[in-house]
Design a protein around this motif. Structure first.
Motif, short mmCIF file in Angstrom:
data_model
loop_
_atom_site.label_atom_id
_atom_site.label_comp_id
_atom_site.label_asym_id
_atom_site.label_seq_id
_atom_site.Cartn_x
_atom_site.Cartn_y
_atom_site.Cartn_z
N SER A 84 0.55 -6.80 -9.75
CA SER A 84 -0.20 -5.54 -9.72
C SER A 84 -1.55 -5.70 -9.02
N LYS A 121 0.81 -1.21 0.00
CA LYS A 121 0.00 0.00 0.00
C LYS A 121 0.85 1.27 0.00
N LYS A 146 -2.28 -1.83 -3.77
CA LYS A 146 -3.54 -1.30 -3.28
C LYS A 146 -3.46 0.21 -3.03
N ASN A 147 -4.65 0.79 -2.92
CA ASN A 147 -4.80 2.21 -2.61
C ASN A 147 -4.07 3.09 -3.62
N GLU A 148 -3.32 4.09 -3.12
CA GLU A 148 -2.67 5.05 -3.98
C GLU A 148 -1.64 4.41 -4.90
N ASN A 203 -1.80 1.59 -6.47
CA ASN A 203 -2.46 1.07 -7.68
C ASN A 203 -2.80 2.21 -8.64
N TYR A 204 -3.25 3.34 -8.09
CA TYR A 204 -3.59 4.48 -8.94
C TYR A 204 -2.35 5.02 -9.66
N LEU A 205 -1.20 4.94 -8.99
CA LEU A 205 0.04 5.41 -9.61
C LEU A 205 0.55 4.42 -10.64
N TRP A 206 0.28 3.14 -10.41
CA TRP A 206 0.80 2.11 -11.32
C TRP A 206 0.08 2.12 -12.67
N GLU A 207 -1.20 2.35 -12.67
CA GLU A 207 -1.97 2.28 -13.91
C GLU A 207 -1.44 3.25 -14.98
N PRO A 208 -1.25 4.54 -14.67
CA PRO A 208 -0.70 5.43 -15.70
C PRO A 208 0.74 5.09 -16.05
N THR A 209 1.50 4.56 -15.09
CA THR A 209 2.88 4.16 -15.38
C THR A 209 2.89 3.03 -16.39
#
Length: 228
Positions: free
Chosen positions: A77, A43, A81-83, A85-91
């Motif tokens: 992936s 996380k 979790k949490n933030e 995961n949100y950072l990983w998607e655009p990366t």
């Protein structure tokens, strides 16, 4: 073999293929075997040691359930979790290839949560690590924590043993050195035993001193009474 993701776990099921059902030979033996492992979620813990540990736990899980290289990134992936995961998607979207290989995922993950600068800093701290005011058990835990992530400094059992021994308190180290031990576990065990022995000796000295002080105090009180 099929690999499935369940809630909070990775499941691998070994199911007989057509050849085994037809009696053409298989080691699966009419197997319907399910193995579940539950890697930890990540996380975004700011502790680089925690990040490195999570990556190692994922790799252990992959080895247990035999996840193929082309599926590792997708499964890893899933546990972001949490933030994070949100950072990983655009990366992931910025990567040129549609699929991000596991080696590339590991590189991106470490750049973000355990960068080279942090690894270098840990290397310096590891070289300077001493027992200081820690007990041997606490020192061993810290030593092991650092050693996991700076393998270049402990690439052999002998080197690991020497570094641990070097960081012990002088009064413990001198007695360990005299034993001429070669392996890491034996040096740790010897240091623990010596520490306990020293604590017992110190306690005996304190008890003896306390008894002497009590006798002197009693004698002084008796002398005062006689004079009066």
């Amino acid at each position: 073999m099929t690999v499935r993701r369940n809630k909070g776990s990775i499941s691998v099921c070994c199911i007989r293929n057509e050849d085994s059902r037809k009696g053409l030979g298989s080691n699966d033996e009419s197997c319907s075997l399910g193995k579940n492992v539950k890697p930890p979620e990540f996380k975004g813990d700011p502790d680089p040691v925690a990040a490195g540990a999570w990556l190692k736990e994922m790799e252990k899980a992959f080895n247990i359930v035999q996840v193929s290289d082309n599926l590792k990134t997708d499964y890893a992936s899933y546990f972001l979790k949490n933030e994070v995961n949100y950072l990983w998607e655009p990366t992931r979207a910025l990567e040129r290839e549609g699929h991000v290989p596991w080696a590339r995922f590991t590189e991106l993950f470490l750049e973000k949560y355990f960068p080279d600068s942090m690894q270098n800093q840990m290397g310096i701290e590891f070289l300077e690590l001493k027992q200081a005011d820690r007990c041997v058990a606490e020192y061993e835990v810290k030593f092991t924590e650092f050693a996991r992530f700076v393998p270049d400094y402990v690439h052999s059992e002998a080197q690991k043993a020497r570094r641990f021994q070097h960081g012990l308190k002088s009064e413990i180290r001198s007695r360990v050195v005299a034993l001429q031990l070669k392996t890491y576990p034996s040096i740790v065990q010897a240091a623990l035993v010596i520490e306990i022995d020293q604590k017992l000796a110190d306690r005996e000295k304190e008890d003896k001193k306390r008894k002497i002080d009590n006798v002197e105090e009693t004698s002084g009180q008796e002398g005062s009474i006689q004079k009066s």
